[in-house]
Design an enzyme around this catalytic site. Structure first.
Site, PDB file in Angstrom:
ATOM      1  N   ASP A  63      -8.394  -7.159   0.686  1.00  0.00           N
ATOM      2  CA  ASP A  63      -7.562  -7.255   1.876  1.00  0.00           C
ATOM      3  C   ASP A  63      -8.280  -6.572   3.025  1.00  0.00           C
ATOM      4  O   ASP A  63      -9.145  -5.722   2.805  1.00  0.00           O
ATOM      5  CB  ASP A  63      -6.208  -6.558   1.667  1.00  0.00           C
ATOM      6  N   PHE A  72      -3.776   5.671   2.871  1.00  0.00           N
ATOM      7  CA  PHE A  72      -4.791   5.491   3.914  1.00  0.00           C
ATOM      8  C   PHE A  72      -4.238   5.860   5.287  1.00  0.00           C
ATOM      9  O   PHE A  72      -4.931   6.457   6.113  1.00  0.00           O
ATOM     10  CB  PHE A  72      -5.306   4.048   3.929  1.00  0.00           C
ATOM     11  N   HIS A 125      -6.565 -19.614  12.660  1.00  0.00           N
ATOM     12  CA  HIS A 125      -7.895 -20.067  12.237  1.00  0.00           C
ATOM     13  C   HIS A 125      -8.591 -19.037  11.356  1.00  0.00           C
ATOM     14  O   HIS A 125      -9.124 -19.377  10.291  1.00  0.00           O
ATOM     15  CB  HIS A 125      -8.794 -20.387  13.435  1.00  0.00           C
ATOM     16  N   CYS A 135     -13.904 -27.078   9.560  1.00  0.00           N
ATOM     17  CA  CYS A 135     -12.613 -26.457   9.245  1.00  0.00           C
ATOM     18  C   CYS A 135     -11.484 -27.446   9.490  1.00  0.00           C
ATOM     19  O   CYS A 135     -11.465 -28.143  10.506  1.00  0.00           O
ATOM     20  CB  CYS A 135     -12.417 -25.211  10.108  1.00  0.00           C
ATOM     21  N   GLY A 168     -11.195   4.421  -0.757  1.00  0.00           N
ATOM     22  CA  GLY A 168     -12.097   5.365  -0.119  1.00  0.00           C
ATOM     23  C   GLY A 168     -13.381   4.777   0.409  1.00  0.00           C
ATOM     24  O   GLY A 168     -14.357   5.503   0.629  1.00  0.00           O
ATOM     25  N   CYS A 184      -8.436 -25.958  14.603  1.00  0.00           N
ATOM     26  CA  CYS A 184      -9.669 -26.745  14.725  1.00  0.00           C
ATOM     27  C   CYS A 184      -9.388 -28.243  14.826  1.00  0.00           C
ATOM     28  O   CYS A 184     -10.154 -28.982  15.442  1.00  0.00           O
ATOM     29  CB  CYS A 184     -10.591 -26.457  13.539  1.00  0.00           C
ATOM     30  N   CYS A 202      -8.206 -26.533   9.697  1.00  0.00           N
ATOM     31  CA  CYS A 202      -6.988 -25.825  10.084  1.00  0.00           C
ATOM     32  C   CYS A 202      -6.364 -26.465  11.325  1.00  0.00           C
ATOM     33  O   CYS A 202      -7.003 -27.240  12.038  1.00  0.00           O
ATOM     34  CB  CYS A 202      -7.270 -24.341  10.328  1.00  0.00           C
ATOM     35  N   ASP A 233       0.864  -1.177   0.000  1.00  0.00           N
ATOM     36  CA  ASP A 233       0.000   0.000   0.000  1.00  0.00           C
ATOM     37  C   ASP A 233       0.905   1.232   0.000  1.00  0.00           C
ATOM     38  O   ASP A 233       1.962   1.224   0.626  1.00  0.00           O
ATOM     39  CB  ASP A 233      -0.869  -0.043   1.260  1.00  0.00           C
ATOM     40  N   SER A 234       0.484   2.293  -0.663  1.00  0.00           N
ATOM     41  CA  SER A 234       1.336   3.482  -0.807  1.00  0.00           C
ATOM     42  C   SER A 234       1.453   4.307   0.460  1.00  0.00           C
ATOM     43  O   SER A 234       2.294   5.188   0.554  1.00  0.00           O
ATOM     44  CB  SER A 234       0.772   4.382  -1.906  1.00  0.00           C
TER      45      SER A 234
END
Length: 371
Positions: free
Chosen positions: A268, A97, A337, A306, A218, A311, A308, A93-94
């Protein structure tokens, strides 16, 4: 190897798209969720963890990495991939934000933005060119242009001036790193606040420039969810069909599904990792607040659907115990998770687009997450 910047759409289901974006560090299968690694790390997780859960790309942040440890230090160590031992794609990201969020300690001008460090109060200046030079030092696969993120409620006059400046800044970013001058890709960012005609104008201006992809910026700045969805559905179709579309910083499971239904390819958000550290966990059956006393003696897994590490190995009772005891392992297991869940959800999304069943998948999660 496919040329970086190549984007191919393999299948569609309504406006939802299933594609592949090629970068210098590998192909990205879209739609994709990108875990946020602001300071060169996804909080509490190792690169090995992220590879195990098939994270295809992570984010780094220009503003934070510039302040600490410094982009030139990272460059001397071979770039962010080598420095952090992450060999898959990275998007940076530049810092636009972050500058927006520093409203009281920054000064905007046509030349760029002056701001004070949140670390030691020292003064710094980002021009569009400087934002790109920092990202060149970091060596990210995808660089974002410097833009101004306008807050919710900004009036039309200010929003219009801001989007025109964002376009001028975008041109300067592209001039600093012309298309085809290296393997790093650059995305333009559509602004325009909550005025549809200004969003349309911003998209038209940016799409006339040779960017490898386009982002919708934005949003998620204080508006209601219906207002956000309205702007996404308006803006996404304005962006070129042959290039990837990225919705920045938006991120409940339902937000992801809604964005994909509008034609968004990349997303994201810090939400899954931040919520994990606060004890809020996402499952195929809805959200769980692991702090609740109801889980004190619950020996069932967090999510029976799940696969993972969390879990497969731990009960809700144990996860609650870790959280209530403020054990560091709580952050790791919860974050593992939540990010696994998000990445698996996007795999389901890709499969459903290929199978023509995206609408059914979306409806199932809307039922699970109904208020």
């Amino acid at each position: 190897m496919t040329k970086p910047g190549t984007f191919v759409v393999h299948a569609t289901d309504g406006n939802a798209r299933r594609g592949t974006l090629s970068t210098a560090h590998g192909d990205i299968q879209t739609p994709i969720f990108m875990p946020v690694g602001t300071q060169g790390t996804v909080k509490s997780l190792s690169p090995q963890d992220l590879e195990e859960m098939n994270a295809q790309i992570i984010l780094g942040n220009t503003y934070h990495l510039y302040l600490r440890p410094g982009d030139e230090l990272v460059a001397r160590r071979g770039g962010l991939h080598k420095f952090s031992n992450w060999n898959r794609p990275i998007l940076t990201d530049s810092g636009g934000f972050q500058v927006f969020s520093l409203k009281g300690i920054r000064k905007l001008s046509e030349e760029g933005v002056e701001f004070r460090s949140y670390i030691d109060g020292s003064k710094h200046f980002f021009s569009p060119e400087k934002a790109i030079e920092i990202q060149m030092n970091l060596g990210s696969d995808i660089m974002m242009v410097l833009d101004e993120c306008v807050g919710y409620g900004a009036d039309r006059g200010y929003t219009e001036k801001s989007l025109e400046m964002t376009t001028r800044w975008a041109k300067r970013c592209r001039e600093r790193y012309p298309a085809g001058s290296g393997d790093q890709l650059m995305f333009g960012i559509v602004q325009g606040g909550f005025f549809k005609d200004l969003r349309t104008r911003s998209a038209e201006q940016l799409c006339s420039l040779p960017f490898e992809g386009f982002a919708i910026g934005g949003l998620s700045v204080g508006e209601s969810i219906p207002e956000m969805y309205e702007q996404v559905h308006h803006t996404a179709p304005l962006l070129p069909a042959e290039k990837p579309r990225y919705l920045m910083g938006v991120g409940t499971p339902l937000d992801l599904l809604e964005a994909v239904s509008a034609g968004v390819d990349m997303l994201d958000c810090v939400l899954p990792s931040r919520n994990a550290r606060n004890g809020t966990l996402f499952t195929s059956q809805g959200k769980i607040n692991i702090k609740k006393a109801a889980y004190k003696e619950d020996d069932s897994p967090l999510d029976p659907n799940c696969n993972c590490y969390t879990c497969r190995n731990f009960s809700k009772a144990y996860l609650r115990h870790l959280y209530m005891s403020k054990e560091l392992l709580s952050y790791r297991l919860n974050t593992y998770h939540n990010l696994y869940f998000y990445l698996d959800l996007m795999q389901q999304v890709r499969d459903s687009i290929e199978n023509g069943t995206f609408a059914q998948l979306k409806a199932r999660y809307e039922d699970a997450y109904a208020a």
